[in-house]
Enzyme design. Structure first.
Site, short mmCIF file in Angstrom:
data_model
loop_
_atom_site.label_atom_id
_atom_site.label_comp_id
_atom_site.label_asym_id
_atom_site.label_seq_id
_atom_site.Cartn_x
_atom_site.Cartn_y
_atom_site.Cartn_z
N ASP A 25 0.78 -1.25 0.00
CA ASP A 25 0.00 0.00 0.00
C ASP A 25 0.81 1.29 0.00
O ASP A 25 0.45 2.26 0.70
CB ASP A 25 -0.97 0.01 1.19
CG ASP A 25 -1.99 -1.12 1.12
OD1 ASP A 25 -1.94 -1.92 0.17
OD2 ASP A 25 -2.83 -1.21 2.04
N LYS A 137 -6.75 -4.77 -3.36
CA LYS A 137 -7.38 -5.48 -2.23
C LYS A 137 -8.43 -4.59 -1.57
O LYS A 137 -8.19 -3.39 -1.38
CB LYS A 137 -6.31 -5.92 -1.23
CG LYS A 137 -5.52 -4.78 -0.60
CD LYS A 137 -4.36 -5.33 0.21
CE LYS A 137 -3.60 -4.27 0.98
NZ LYS A 137 -4.34 -3.57 2.02
N LYS A 140 -7.70 -4.94 4.70
CA LYS A 140 -6.38 -4.61 5.23
C LYS A 140 -5.36 -5.65 4.79
O LYS A 140 -4.27 -5.33 4.35
CB LYS A 140 -6.42 -4.54 6.77
CG LYS A 140 -6.92 -3.22 7.32
CD LYS A 140 -8.40 -3.22 7.52
CE LYS A 140 -8.87 -1.97 8.25
NZ LYS A 140 -10.34 -1.90 8.27
N VAL A 165 3.23 0.38 4.24
CA VAL A 165 2.51 1.23 5.20
C VAL A 165 1.04 0.79 5.27
O VAL A 165 0.51 0.28 4.28
CB VAL A 165 2.59 2.71 4.77
CG1 VAL A 165 4.03 3.18 4.76
CG2 VAL A 165 1.96 2.98 3.40
N THR A 166 0.40 0.97 6.42
CA THR A 166 1.01 1.33 7.68
C THR A 166 1.32 0.06 8.46
O THR A 166 0.61 -0.94 8.34
CB THR A 166 0.07 2.22 8.54
OG1 THR A 166 -1.12 1.47 8.86
CG2 THR A 166 -0.32 3.48 7.82
N CYS A 170 -2.31 -2.42 7.58
CA CYS A 170 -2.28 -3.37 6.45
C CYS A 170 -1.03 -4.23 6.43
O CYS A 170 -1.06 -5.37 5.95
CB CYS A 170 -2.45 -2.62 5.15
SG CYS A 170 -4.10 -1.88 5.02
#
Ligand code: TIU
Length: 228
Positions: A25, A137, A140, A165-166, A170
């Site tokens: 992410d 996705k 998370k 992150v974070t 996730c």
């Protein structure tokens, strides 16, 4: 070729042909002003500091030929894949600082965490190149409702080097999902960060607690050394 990196609770040993780098992410929505993380009150300086180490790991992973997977959290424009628990936790709190919810238009003009929007995309420093996987996705964890597990099985991958992150959200959800699926995971401590410093520290402690409850933690120089 078996490589070994200094790590907690002990050395992380891996075969490059069976190892994937997972970048969780690294999206504008989590790293840039006016994004989803910023509107949540997140500490952007910390997550931004993780980009340089992550880029260094990515560069070497490409040179060595590791499988590379980028993930993006987000939803289709109609939000049919967004559970109400994600939406209402923001919308129902009368004194919340969350003035914009998922799907709403943020100050940058992008709809927050919506696929196809500028802020949903990966940051320029960590853009995928041809041959790398991009997993979209809704949750998370990167395994829930995605093709990630099948991609890793198809590639005979057994070991994961995780950055992203974070940390508290996730990244560790993905690491825990991977651990349950039998993957050996190492989290690169300076190539991950979160919005609350105490959360990151606790997240890292939990991974290595009890001789590696969920896996391993090392820093970027330790994972880079055996790859160089
Ligand atoms: N809120 C928060 O810390 N994170 C997320 O919502 N997603 C990710 O961690 N990527």
């Amino acid at each position: 070729m078996l490589l070994s990196a200094d790590a907690k609770p002990y050395a992380f040993t891996f075969e490059p042909a069976k190892t994937a780098l997972i970048l969780v992410d690294f999206q504008r929505d989590f790293l840039e002003n006016g994004g989803f993380g910023d509107l949540q009150g997140g500490n952007l300086a910390a997550v931004q500091a993780s980009v340089g180490p992550a880029a260094a790991v990515l560069k070497l992973a490409r040179r060595v030929g590791l499988t590379v997977v980028h993930t993006r959290e987000g939803h289709e424009p109609g939000l049919r894949d967004c559970p109400t628990c994600k939406l209402t936790r923001l919308a129902n709190a009368p004194n919340s600082k969350h003035t914009v919810v998922i799907g709403g238009v943020g100050p940058s003009g992008s709809r927050l965490l919506v696929r196809g929007e500028h802020m949903h995309d990966l940051i320029d420093e960590l853009k995928p190149i041809p041959g790398e996987f991009v997993i979209d996705k809704p949750g998370k964890g990167a395994f829930y409702a995605t093709e990630l597990h099948q991609i890793l099985v198809n590639g005979a991958i057994s070991h994961l080097i995780i950055v992203g992150v974070t940390t508290e959200c996730c990244v560790t959800t993905t690491l825990r999902e991977a651990n349950d699926r039998g993957f050996e995971c190492v989290l690169v401590s300076d190539a991950t960060d979160g919005y609350v410093p105490e959360f990151k520290a606790a997240s890292l402690e939990m991974i290595t607690f009890s001789e590696g409850l969920f896996g391993y933690v090392c820093n970027s120089s330790s994972i880079l050394a055996p790859l160089e």
